[in-house]
Scaffold this active site. Sequence first.
Site, PDB file in Angstrom:
ATOM      1  N   SER A 136       0.847  -1.193   0.000  1.00  0.00           N
ATOM      2  CA  SER A 136       0.000   0.000   0.000  1.00  0.00           C
ATOM      3  C   SER A 136       0.884   1.244   0.000  1.00  0.00           C
ATOM      4  O   SER A 136       1.973   1.230   0.590  1.00  0.00           O
ATOM      5  CB  SER A 136      -0.900   0.036   1.242  1.00  0.00           C
ATOM      6  OG  SER A 136      -1.586   1.280   1.303  1.00  0.00           O
ATOM      7  N   TYR A 149      -1.926  -1.268  10.500  1.00  0.00           N
ATOM      8  CA  TYR A 149      -2.012  -1.665   9.083  1.00  0.00           C
ATOM      9  C   TYR A 149      -0.798  -1.149   8.319  1.00  0.00           C
ATOM     10  O   TYR A 149      -0.204  -1.878   7.517  1.00  0.00           O
ATOM     11  CB  TYR A 149      -3.304  -1.092   8.504  1.00  0.00           C
ATOM     12  CG  TYR A 149      -3.472  -1.211   7.004  1.00  0.00           C
ATOM     13  CD1 TYR A 149      -4.103  -2.325   6.446  1.00  0.00           C
ATOM     14  CD2 TYR A 149      -3.051  -0.195   6.150  1.00  0.00           C
ATOM     15  CE1 TYR A 149      -4.285  -2.416   5.073  1.00  0.00           C
ATOM     16  CE2 TYR A 149      -3.225  -0.284   4.783  1.00  0.00           C
ATOM     17  CZ  TYR A 149      -3.846  -1.398   4.247  1.00  0.00           C
ATOM     18  OH  TYR A 149      -4.025  -1.489   2.879  1.00  0.00           O
TER      19      TYR A 149
HETATM   20  N1  LIG Z   1      -8.723  -0.136  -1.267  1.00  0.00           N
HETATM   21  C1  LIG Z   1      -7.668   0.620  -0.983  1.00  0.00           C
HETATM   22  O1  LIG Z   1      -7.754   1.865  -0.880  1.00  0.00           O
HETATM   23  C2  LIG Z   1      -6.328  -0.026  -0.822  1.00  0.00           C
HETATM   24  C3  LIG Z   1      -5.203   0.803  -0.874  1.00  0.00           C
HETATM   25  C4  LIG Z   1      -3.945   0.227  -0.725  1.00  0.00           C
HETATM   26  C5  LIG Z   1      -3.830  -1.142  -0.553  1.00  0.00           C
HETATM   27  N2  LIG Z   1      -4.948  -1.904  -0.502  1.00  0.00           N
HETATM   28  C6  LIG Z   1      -4.769  -3.341  -0.328  1.00  0.00           C
HETATM   29  O2  LIG Z   1      -5.405  -4.024  -1.399  1.00  0.00           O
HETATM   30  C7  LIG Z   1      -5.918  -5.275  -0.939  1.00  0.00           C
HETATM   31  C8  LIG Z   1      -7.395  -5.348  -1.194  1.00  0.00           C
HETATM   32  O3  LIG Z   1      -8.036  -4.252  -0.585  1.00  0.00           O
HETATM   33  P1  LIG Z   1      -9.579  -3.975  -0.819  1.00  0.00           P
HETATM   34  O4  LIG Z   1      -9.805  -2.543  -0.499  1.00  0.00           O
HETATM   35  O5  LIG Z   1      -9.995  -4.533  -2.130  1.00  0.00           O
HETATM   36  O6  LIG Z   1     -10.197  -4.859   0.372  1.00  0.00           O
HETATM   37  P2  LIG Z   1     -11.680  -5.353   0.671  1.00  0.00           P
HETATM   38  O7  LIG Z   1     -11.875  -5.169   2.132  1.00  0.00           O
HETATM   39  O8  LIG Z   1     -12.675  -4.761  -0.264  1.00  0.00           O
HETATM   40  O9  LIG Z   1     -11.555  -6.921   0.351  1.00  0.00           O
HETATM   41  C9  LIG Z   1     -10.691  -7.703   1.115  1.00  0.00           C
HETATM   42  C10 LIG Z   1     -11.011  -9.169   0.852  1.00  0.00           C
HETATM   43  O10 LIG Z   1     -10.110  -9.943   1.675  1.00  0.00           O
HETATM   44  C11 LIG Z   1     -10.871 -10.955   2.308  1.00  0.00           C
HETATM   45  N3  LIG Z   1     -10.237 -11.335   3.578  1.00  0.00           N
HETATM   46  C12 LIG Z   1     -10.172 -10.608   4.726  1.00  0.00           C
HETATM   47  N4  LIG Z   1      -9.580 -11.313   5.689  1.00  0.00           N
HETATM   48  C13 LIG Z   1      -9.247 -12.510   5.141  1.00  0.00           C
HETATM   49  C14 LIG Z   1      -8.623 -13.673   5.651  1.00  0.00           C
HETATM   50  N5  LIG Z   1      -8.229 -13.764   6.934  1.00  0.00           N
HETATM   51  N6  LIG Z   1      -8.432 -14.721   4.816  1.00  0.00           N
HETATM   52  C15 LIG Z   1      -8.852 -14.663   3.534  1.00  0.00           C
HETATM   53  N7  LIG Z   1      -9.462 -13.590   2.998  1.00  0.00           N
HETATM   54  C16 LIG Z   1      -9.666 -12.536   3.800  1.00  0.00           C
HETATM   55  C17 LIG Z   1     -12.239 -10.335   2.540  1.00  0.00           C
HETATM   56  O11 LIG Z   1     -13.234 -11.341   2.735  1.00  0.00           O
HETATM   57  C18 LIG Z   1     -12.430  -9.554   1.250  1.00  0.00           C
HETATM   58  O12 LIG Z   1     -13.022 -10.323   0.234  1.00  0.00           O
HETATM   59  C19 LIG Z   1      -5.530  -5.354   0.538  1.00  0.00           C
HETATM   60  O13 LIG Z   1      -4.281  -6.009   0.662  1.00  0.00           O
HETATM   61  C20 LIG Z   1      -5.378  -3.906   0.930  1.00  0.00           C
HETATM   62  O14 LIG Z   1      -4.540  -3.746   2.045  1.00  0.00           O
HETATM   63  C21 LIG Z   1      -6.193  -1.382  -0.623  1.00  0.00           C
END
Ligand SMILES: NC(=O)c1ccc[n+]([C@@H]2O[C@H](COP(=O)([O-])OP(=O)(O)OC[C@H]3O[C@@H](n4cnc5c(N)ncnc54)[C@H](O)[C@@H]3O)[C@@H](O)[C@H]2O)c1
Length: 243
Positions: A136, A149
Amino acid sequence: MRLDGRVAIVTGAGQGIGRAIAEKLAAEGAKVVVADLNATTAAACAEAIGGVAHPVDVSDEAQVAALVEATVDLHGKVDVLVNDAAIVPFVAWDDIDLAEWRRIMSVNLDGTFLTCRAVYPHMRAAGYGRIVNICSNVIVAGTPNLAHYVASKGGIFAFTRALATELGRYGITVNSVAPGLTASEGVLGSPHADAFDFVVGLQAIPRRGLPGDIAPVVAFLASEEAGWVTGSMVVADGGHTRH
Ligand SMILES: NC(=O)c1ccc[n+]([C@@H]2O[C@H](COP(=O)([O-])OP(=O)(O)OC[C@H]3O[C@@H](n4cnc5c(N)ncnc54)[C@H](O)[C@@H]3O)[C@@H](O)[C@H]2O)c1
């Protein structure tokens, strides 16, 4: 297509960025195992892309071992691992106690370790592998209200580099992709959604980031032709941090 004949595990693929990645890898020809804590969303994604759903908690070593075993039993190998599953909390520093700290670390950082550890013997035996860890841009920006995080993602950044160093000799590349604020289901359903107005103003490209903006970057790093790229972090954040 660049992933024809490849087998990919994508964790967290039930929704958001992970689902966009699963869709993109499948569109590029990969057989995708949709691995998510949520069995319902995993099944929906798998059905949409012609993949296989595998419910898993990535923080549970036995469940992760079963995920990799089932993938190899079904497809004979695992070429690509994308570690997307994570918890994205919104918690002020004052409210982070040890239990909350461990909750985030166990999924985000331990989960990434466990999946890498489980696929490694198979990739090493094959002399080929592509591991992409979702990081991230918060590790550059130092974003507030999610210090644990941020620490977990800093760990993923550093772990990616260390693993790349150890696995390059076996034909396995290990890279990370660092999205900026992205309109996933998780973010849109949380207080982080309020940050879009502010963050979009900091970006070189002034619009909301979408899951589909991240997936092609992952697809490249997951491909055979990215074989000379390892230990790198690609920031995909519309120029927010210009890292
Ligand atoms: N959305 C953002 O702004 C953003 C920015 C930077 C990085 N990220 C990273 O991108 C990735 C996805 O983010 P997102 O916003 O799409 O997340 P989200 O919350 O929309 O989806 C996360 C998914 O991970 C699954 N999950 C959670 N805990 C789990 C576990 N213990 N085992 C298996 N699956 C599990 C959830 O069920 C969900 O389907 C993450 O690694 C997040 O840190 C997101």
